[in-house]
Design a protein around this motif. Structure first.
Motif, PDB file in Angstrom:
ATOM      1  N   ASP A 280       0.857  -1.190   0.000  1.00 55.11           N
ATOM      2  CA  ASP A 280       0.000   0.000   0.000  1.00 55.11           C
ATOM      3  C   ASP A 280       0.887   1.231   0.000  1.00 55.11           C
ATOM      4  OD1 ASP A 280      -2.152  -1.637   0.137  1.00 55.11           O
ATOM      5  OD2 ASP A 280      -2.867  -0.963   2.086  1.00 55.11           O
ATOM      6  N   HIS A 282       0.927   3.796   1.847  1.00 56.59           N
ATOM      7  CA  HIS A 282       1.044   4.523   3.114  1.00 56.59           C
ATOM      8  C   HIS A 282       1.792   3.624   4.094  1.00 56.59           C
ATOM      9  CE1 HIS A 282      -3.139   3.157   2.206  1.00 56.59           C
ATOM     10  NE2 HIS A 282      -2.746   2.246   3.086  1.00 56.59           N
ATOM     11  N   HIS A 414       2.323   0.301   8.684  1.00 54.53           N
ATOM     12  CA  HIS A 414       1.194   0.556   7.778  1.00 54.53           C
ATOM     13  C   HIS A 414       0.247   1.533   8.461  1.00 54.53           C
ATOM     14  CE1 HIS A 414      -2.958  -0.466   6.287  1.00 54.53           C
ATOM     15  NE2 HIS A 414      -2.335  -0.273   5.143  1.00 54.53           N
ATOM     16  N   LEU A 415      -0.140   2.532   7.718  1.00 50.68           N
ATOM     17  CA  LEU A 415      -1.067   3.524   8.251  1.00 50.68           C
ATOM     18  C   LEU A 415      -2.481   2.961   8.116  1.00 50.68           C
ATOM     19  CD1 LEU A 415      -0.690   7.241   7.790  1.00 50.68           C
ATOM     20  CD2 LEU A 415      -2.902   6.258   7.297  1.00 50.68           C
TER      21      LEU A 415
END
Ligand code: UDP
Ligand code: MN
Length: 588
Positions: A280, A282, A414-415
């Motif tokens: 991802d 972010h 991971h955000l």
């Protein structure tokens, strides 16, 4: 599928560019006759395939180095099937223009080595981009303000004192990971595929730079960015210019909204590394995150592996390391969760940092052999927008001969977005994807899913999804049933109502007492007590193991007390039981 020159220039600019190009050619010809003292980098020869290809259903043209606009000719509905990119040869599809930066000064120091220090694009460049759509970003749920304010220029945390955390100074890995690093002499190479749709600028760039800063160049073949039709101005020109300054970073732009899984597939079709890492946009990679993934895949090409995902708070960007021994699981709503490793599985591990067999990989980061991914049907091409692709990949892998693991020595932050931050459209897409997954992979267990998710049931009643392609794939790969998955990979999920039921007497053969049900009236359920047995038969004795704790049911008879306990299994007489007068009630 067309591959065209990027159209960010207006007609006037295009004419000016053409004129420049002609002038460049003339200068080059003159240059060949009279080479200047410092020769300019030359345009590379045109590959043969580019000259031969007009009969194909796509057109080849030169794009800027590293960047291509991929245009679909299809006029079908928004989420129609992707053209069969995988079947096209790479050289038929893209024209690789060798990097003009080859001869440029490479001055970037730092941990990753070989990369130039990247500044945020100048204000002037930003000004060319339309106003940023803050409302859209808020809908995305990421606190861009926190990201921008805290680290206006820093694209790596090392340079951003406000966001430093102990995890980053020492790394959040177990000390054993440093003592037993994977051998790095023969690791496969990786292509990291990052797809994005209107991702916040700073989180996107921090993801790219954290990869460049942590992945050893010898193993990082490339980063493939896939723009899934973003609308934000900054992700257009400013991003193109930023990426053009990075080596080993490609940027593909789709002119259709593909959704996360098809955008990942688009990137995968153009990746050249041995291993694909989908990430991802972010994320923040911790030092040493890549090598354990590559080593584990090198050991068995049918492994699908993920790092432990640390948590980045979406509001404060604070970094919280997660526990080492966690696995990814699903529930009957087909939602993903992290859970601490059950005692039974924990005891089976040889070290606290051993790979963890996991029913499901998380969505944020996942790695696998590129050919394995392509040969086993990639992602379901009819999954829409996002959500569920990690579940689809995990079930397909387990059921069709592979395995799924979390590797504690690999860590990536991971955000996590706030659930409320997902738009209505995203939530609907996720639900639709779950219905697809249930119809494709769950067999008769899909009924259990529908019982837990009434909204999925009504969606499925409104129209059954077309799962033909996936069903053919299952036949081709000889995949197992979901019952096998429940019995072998995640028994804890086996639905209570479908477990075989026994009725009869549970006899402790060591002490001669029976576990009895002290039922009162017709009320369902009962307290289990230890009571004298009325008769005895000869059957096989065995222990009764409580799956979650790994402990055994034990009859304890003392002077004033008889009761049932869960204790460490040691096979002593008080732990041996048999069922008397068994009759099986199977409601399947
Ligand atoms: N994404 C995309 N196209 C879409 C939706 C999402 O390329 O239509 C990207 C998104 O930018 C992110 C990744 O896919 O990099 C996964 O999406 P997201 O992180 O929103 O999913 P979550 O982690 O919330 O499950
Ligand atoms: Mn995400």
């Amino acid at each position: 599928m067309l591959v065209r020159k990027r159209r960010r220039h207006g007609p006037c600019r295009r004419q000016a560019l053409l004129a420049l190009l002609v002038l460049g050619c003339v200068l080059l010809m003159l240059g060949a006759l009279h080479p200047p003292p410092h020769a300019l980098p030359r345009a590379p020869p045109v590959p043969q395939a580019a000259v031969r290809s007009p009969q194909a259903a796509y057109r080849l043209d030169f794009g800027d180095p590293q960047e291509w606009l991929l245009e679909s000719e299809e006029e079908d509905q928004e989420y129609g099937p992707l053209p069969p990119l995988v079947s096209l040869r790479e050289d038929q599809l893209l024209v690789a223009v060798a990097s003009l930066r080859a001869g440029r000064n490479r001055s970037r120091g730092g941990r990753g080595g070989g990369y130039r220090l990247i500044q945020r694009p100048h204000k002037q460049q930003d000004a060319e981009a339309p106003e940023r759509d803050w409302a859209a970003e808020e809908e995305d749920g990421e606190d861009e303000a926190a990201s921008e304010e805290g680290e206006r220029t820093a694209l790596s945390r090392e340079e951003a004192p406000s966001a430093r955390s102990p995890a980053h100074r020492g790394g959040s890995r177990h000390p054993l990971c440093l003592q037993q690093p994977p051998p790095t002499d023969s690791l496969p190479t990786a292509s990291v595929v990052l797809c994005f749709h209107d991702e916040a600028w700073s989180t996107l760039l921090r993801t790219v730079h954290s990869i460049l800063d942590t992945a050893p160049r010898a193993f990082l073949k490339e980063i493939v960015l896939v723009d899934d039709l973003s609308q934000q101005g900054q992700l257009k020109m400013a991003l193109s210019e930023h990426v053009a300054r990075l080596e080993g970073v490609k940027l593909l732009r789709s002119n259709r909204r593909l959704g996360a899984s098809r955008a990942r597939m688009l990137g995968a079709a153009r990746a050249t590394g041995d291993v694909l890492v989908f990430m991802d946009t972010h994320c923040e990679c911790q030092p040493g995150w890549l090598e354990p993934l590559l080593a584990r895949i090198a050991g068995d090409r049918s492994r699908v592996v993920s790092p432990v995902l640390d948590v980045i708070d979406w509001k404060t960007l604070q970094y919280y390391p997660s526990e080492d021994q966690q696995r990814g699981v699903l529930d009957w709503k087909l939602d993903f969760h992290w859970e601490p490793l059950p005692e039974r599985e924990r005891r089976a591990l040889t070290s606290p940092v051993s790979p963890i067999r996991s029913p499901v990989v998380p969505g944020g980061v996942v790695a696998m052999d590129r050919h394995y991914f392509q040969n086993t049907g990639a992602y379901d091409p009819l999954l829409s927008l996002q959500g569920g692709e990690n579940l689809e990949l995990s079930l397909k892998t387990w059921l069709c001969g592979g395995s799924v693991e979390i590797l504690p020595c690999s860590r990536v932050g991971h955000l996590y977005r706030n659930e409320d931050a997902h738009s209505q459209r995203e939530r609907e897409a996720t639900l639709q994807n779950k219905v697809r997954i249930a119809e494709t992979w769950l067999g008769s267990f899909k009924e259990t899913f529908y019982r837990h998710s009434p909204e999925a049931l009504s969606l499925s009643k409104a129209g059954k999804p077309d799962c033909m392609e996936r069903q053919q794939l299952q036949r081709r790969l000889g995949c197992r049933t979901f019952h096998w998955f429940l019995a072998n990979v995640y028994p804890e999920l086996y639905p209570l109502e479908r477990r075989p039921r026994f009725s009869g007497k549970l006899h402790n053969t060591g002490l001669g007492f029976c576990a009895d049900c002290a039922a009162e009236g017709a009320a369902p359920g009962c307290a289990v007590v230890l009571a004298p047995c009325s008769d005895a038969q000869q059957q096989q004795n065995g222990m009764i193991v409580h799956i979650l704790s790994g402990k055994c049911m034990e009859a304890v008879v003392q002077e004033n007390n008889k009761d049932l306990y869960l204790r460490e299994c040691d096979g002593k007489a008080s732990q041996l039981w048999r069922f008397d007068n068994v009759s099986t009630v199977d409601e399947r």
